[in-house]
Every structure is written in structure tokens, then in C-alpha cells.
Motif scaffolding. Sequence first.
Motif, PDB file in Angstrom:
ATOM      1  N   ARG A   5      15.743  88.080   8.368  1.00 24.83           N
ATOM      2  CA  ARG A   5      14.285  88.158   8.540  1.00 24.83           C
ATOM      3  C   ARG A   5      13.724  86.962   9.302  1.00 24.83           C
ATOM      4  O   ARG A   5      12.616  87.021   9.838  1.00 24.83           O
ATOM      5  N   SER A   6      14.472  85.899   9.378  1.00 21.54           N
ATOM      6  CA  SER A   6      13.978  84.695  10.051  1.00 21.54           C
ATOM      7  C   SER A   6      14.424  84.581  11.501  1.00 21.54           C
ATOM      8  O   SER A   6      14.052  83.628  12.188  1.00 21.54           O
ATOM      9  N   VAL A   7      15.232  85.536  11.968  1.00 21.19           N
ATOM     10  CA  VAL A   7      15.727  85.449  13.350  1.00 21.19           C
ATOM     11  C   VAL A   7      14.885  86.330  14.259  1.00 21.19           C
ATOM     12  O   VAL A   7      14.278  87.311  13.821  1.00 21.19           O
ATOM     13  N   ALA A   8      14.856  85.983  15.549  1.00 15.04           N
ATOM     14  CA  ALA A   8      14.050  86.742  16.506  1.00 15.04           C
ATOM     15  C   ALA A   8      14.771  87.991  16.999  1.00 15.04           C
ATOM     16  O   ALA A   8      14.135  88.999  17.299  1.00 15.04           O
ATOM     17  N   ASN A   9      16.088  87.920  17.107  1.00 16.75           N
ATOM     18  CA  ASN A   9      16.860  89.034  17.645  1.00 16.75           C
ATOM     19  C   ASN A   9      17.863  89.479  16.585  1.00 16.75           C
ATOM     20  O   ASN A   9      18.970  88.941  16.484  1.00 16.75           O
ATOM     21  N   VAL A  10      17.469  90.462  15.785  1.00 12.40           N
ATOM     22  CA  VAL A  10      18.285  90.902  14.654  1.00 12.40           C
ATOM     23  C   VAL A  10      19.636  91.466  15.091  1.00 12.40           C
ATOM     24  O   VAL A  10      20.675  91.079  14.540  1.00 12.40           O
ATOM     25  N   PRO A  11      19.693  92.388  16.060  1.00 10.75           N
ATOM     26  CA  PRO A  11      21.018  92.915  16.434  1.00 10.75           C
ATOM     27  C   PRO A  11      21.959  91.845  16.956  1.00 10.75           C
ATOM     28  O   PRO A  11      23.163  91.875  16.667  1.00 10.75           O
ATOM     29  N   ASN A  12      21.443  90.884  17.708  1.00 12.55           N
ATOM     30  CA  ASN A  12      22.316  89.823  18.207  1.00 12.55           C
ATOM     31  C   ASN A  12      22.858  88.990  17.059  1.00 12.55           C
ATOM     32  O   ASN A  12      24.041  88.588  17.066  1.00 12.55           O
ATOM     33  N   ALA A  13      22.030  88.716  16.054  1.00 14.32           N
ATOM     34  CA  ALA A  13      22.487  87.947  14.901  1.00 14.32           C
ATOM     35  C   ALA A  13      23.582  88.695  14.137  1.00 14.32           C
ATOM     36  O   ALA A  13      24.571  88.097  13.694  1.00 14.32           O
ATOM     37  N   ILE A  14      23.412  90.004  13.984  1.00 12.90           N
ATOM     38  CA  ILE A  14      24.447  90.809  13.332  1.00 12.90           C
ATOM     39  C   ILE A  14      25.740  90.747  14.130  1.00 12.90           C
ATOM     40  O   ILE A  14      26.840  90.611  13.573  1.00 12.90           O
ATOM     41  N   HIS A  15      25.614  90.839  15.453  1.00 13.83           N
ATOM     42  CA  HIS A  15      26.787  90.829  16.325  1.00 13.83           C
ATOM     43  C   HIS A  15      27.528  89.493  16.225  1.00 13.83           C
ATOM     44  O   HIS A  15      28.773  89.459  16.172  1.00 13.83           O
ATOM     45  N   VAL A  16      26.784  88.398  16.194  1.00 15.66           N
ATOM     46  CA  VAL A  16      27.408  87.069  16.094  1.00 15.66           C
ATOM     47  C   VAL A  16      28.165  86.937  14.780  1.00 15.66           C
ATOM     48  O   VAL A  16      29.297  86.429  14.730  1.00 15.66           O
ATOM     49  N   ARG A  17      27.576  87.423  13.705  1.00 24.21           N
ATOM     50  CA  ARG A  17      28.234  87.315  12.401  1.00 24.21           C
ATOM     51  C   ARG A  17      29.466  88.220  12.324  1.00 24.21           C
ATOM     52  O   ARG A  17      30.440  87.903  11.639  1.00 24.21           O
ATOM     53  N   THR A  18      29.418  89.333  13.026  1.00 20.57           N
ATOM     54  CA  THR A  18      30.619  90.175  13.102  1.00 20.57           C
ATOM     55  C   THR A  18      31.738  89.433  13.818  1.00 20.57           C
ATOM     56  O   THR A  18      32.906  89.455  13.385  1.00 20.57           O
ATOM     57  N   ALA A  19      31.404  88.741  14.911  1.00 13.90           N
ATOM     58  CA  ALA A  19      32.403  87.958  15.638  1.00 13.90           C
ATOM     59  C   ALA A  19      32.977  86.854  14.754  1.00 13.90           C
ATOM     60  O   ALA A  19      34.184  86.553  14.809  1.00 13.90           O
ATOM     61  N   GLN A  20      32.130  86.246  13.935  1.00 14.52           N
ATOM     62  CA  GLN A  20      32.612  85.200  13.037  1.00 14.52           C
ATOM     63  C   GLN A  20      33.607  85.765  12.026  1.00 14.52           C
ATOM     64  O   GLN A  20      34.622  85.129  11.718  1.00 14.52           O
ATOM     65  N   ARG A  21      33.329  86.955  11.514  1.00 10.50           N
ATOM     66  CA  ARG A  21      34.261  87.569  10.556  1.00 10.50           C
ATOM     67  C   ARG A  21      35.598  87.896  11.213  1.00 10.50           C
ATOM     68  O   ARG A  21      36.652  87.769  10.588  1.00 10.50           O
ATOM     69  N   ILE A  22      35.537  88.337  12.458  1.00 12.41           N
ATOM     70  CA  ILE A  22      36.793  88.621  13.165  1.00 12.41           C
ATOM     71  C   ILE A  22      37.585  87.333  13.351  1.00 12.41           C
ATOM     72  O   ILE A  22      38.817  87.304  13.176  1.00 12.41           O
TER      73      ILE A  22
END
Length: 291
Positions: free
Chosen positions: A142-159
Motif C-alpha cells: 500500500r505504500s509503493v507507487a507501482n504495485v505490480p513492479n513491487a510484486i515482480h521485484v519480490r518474485t525475483a528475490q524469491r527466485i
Amino acid sequence: MILPGRAHLGHILRYVGRPLGILFAWDVVVTVVWYFIPANWLGFPALPLALLGSAVALYLSFRNTTAYARWWEARTLWGAMVNASRTLAREALTLITDRETAASIVRRQVAYVHALRLHLRRQPPWDDLSARLSTEEIESLRSVANVPNAIHVRTAQRIAESRLDPILLAAIARTLSDISNAQGGMERIKNTPLPQQYATYPTIFTHGFCLLLPIGLVESLGIYTPLGSTVAGFLFLVLLQIGNDIQNPFENAEDDVPLTTLTRSIEIDLRDSLGETHALEPVKPIDGILW
């Protein structure tokens, strides 16, 4: 997106009904004035309608070509997103040995494409994400400006945390880059409107030409001026409206790229790849429109 075969006379008339009605009323006024006021006093000018009409039609055609190029690029980028999402799911499930981690990455991609759809439409994503991400992650998003990009970055971190072999990790990284590039292209289209010359001037030129039409035709058409002028004006008004409708393909309008249909298709494919049982079906047209 309007499917082929939906258009009929009633729909076509409603498409430009209001400006067409105004044009017809103006045609009638010009015709009545011509018949009831002496021509030698009124002095209607002979207008070069053929030259003016050709210039306006050329301008509209060029603007519509540009607008369609934006629409088609948007659809192409979403096609790339569909392919990259399937590729990411396949790579996660075949290259990552931890089944739970692989499945979570696939589910996160489903959340990502839904968040991207809502991001492009300027709609809040929280209801759609509530069933796909944890409450803690949603609160942090909720605090980020670009929600899909934040989800994508966290997916990359999990990988990255899965400690893959560097060669396998590089393969997945290329797919993640394809997804990022597709999102960037979509955001460029969304955030970069057509130049003012393409957005405003076609309306001014078309409406101005339609106002001049009966004045230039009344001497030759006489009482049939409202018919001839309205039919000719209809063609220009439709060309104008077509460009207006497709120049911004992510506005959740009936002529836009069908994001709901595409994201549903991605979700079905990815959940099938997980072997999950679900009741999802492809989105069906509503009154001949895919959303």
C-alpha cells in the motif's frame, strides 16, 4: 474490444448520434435560410469542399493510423506478457527443486498480471490481491507507487533465494526481464498521450468542415442538402470517433485491449500448470464486447 459482427445500423447511429443530430439540425437551418433569404443578399460563398475534405480526410487517416499503432503495440505487449508468464511458470516448475517455492512463484505471477491490469486502468488492486497474496505483503504494498513492479521485484528475490545454479538463474532472469520490458512498454503507452496536434486538432478540423458542408452544398443540392451533407459528415465523424476510441488502449472502454480476458487466460494457464482444480473459465463476450 468489440468483436467482429457486432455492428449494426442502430449501433452505428448511436456511435456518433449526438454530433450527427447536431449536424443534421445545422443542415436544415442552412437550407431554410437559403430558401427564405434572397441569395443575392445572403451571398453564400462557393467553398472548395473537395480540397478541404481531402485535407481533413488525410489528416484523420494519419491520426487514426498513429492511434491504431498504439493500440496494436499495446496488444502485442500483452501477447508478450502471456508468453512470458507461461515461460516463467514452466521454468519455475522444472528448474526449481523446491516444489513449494516454485508453486509460490507461479501464484505470484498470477497476482502480478492482475495487479498490472488494474494499475494500467488506474483502479485499486487490493480486492483482487487479497485472495492471491498474504495480508502482510498487501499492507506493505500500500505504500509503493507501482504495485505490480513491487510484486515482480519480490518474485525475483524469491527466485534468487532458491539458490539456483547460476546458469539456470540467468535463464529465469531473462524471462523476468521480458516481463519488465513488457510492463515498461505498457506504461509508456499509458503515460504518453498522443501529441496535442493529434488529440485536439482533428476535432476542430472535422467539426469545422461539417459546419461548412451545407453552406458549400446548398446551392447544388437545394432541398436535399440535409441528406447529402449529413451522409458526408457522418463519414468524417466516424473517422474522428474511431481515432478517439483507440488512441488510449488501457481506459477500460469497449474498444480497448481486453485486459480482463487476457489476465483470466494467464491465470487459467498458470493454475493448470500447477495441477490445481479450479472453476475458472475464459471470459465470455458481453453484448459482443470482450473486456
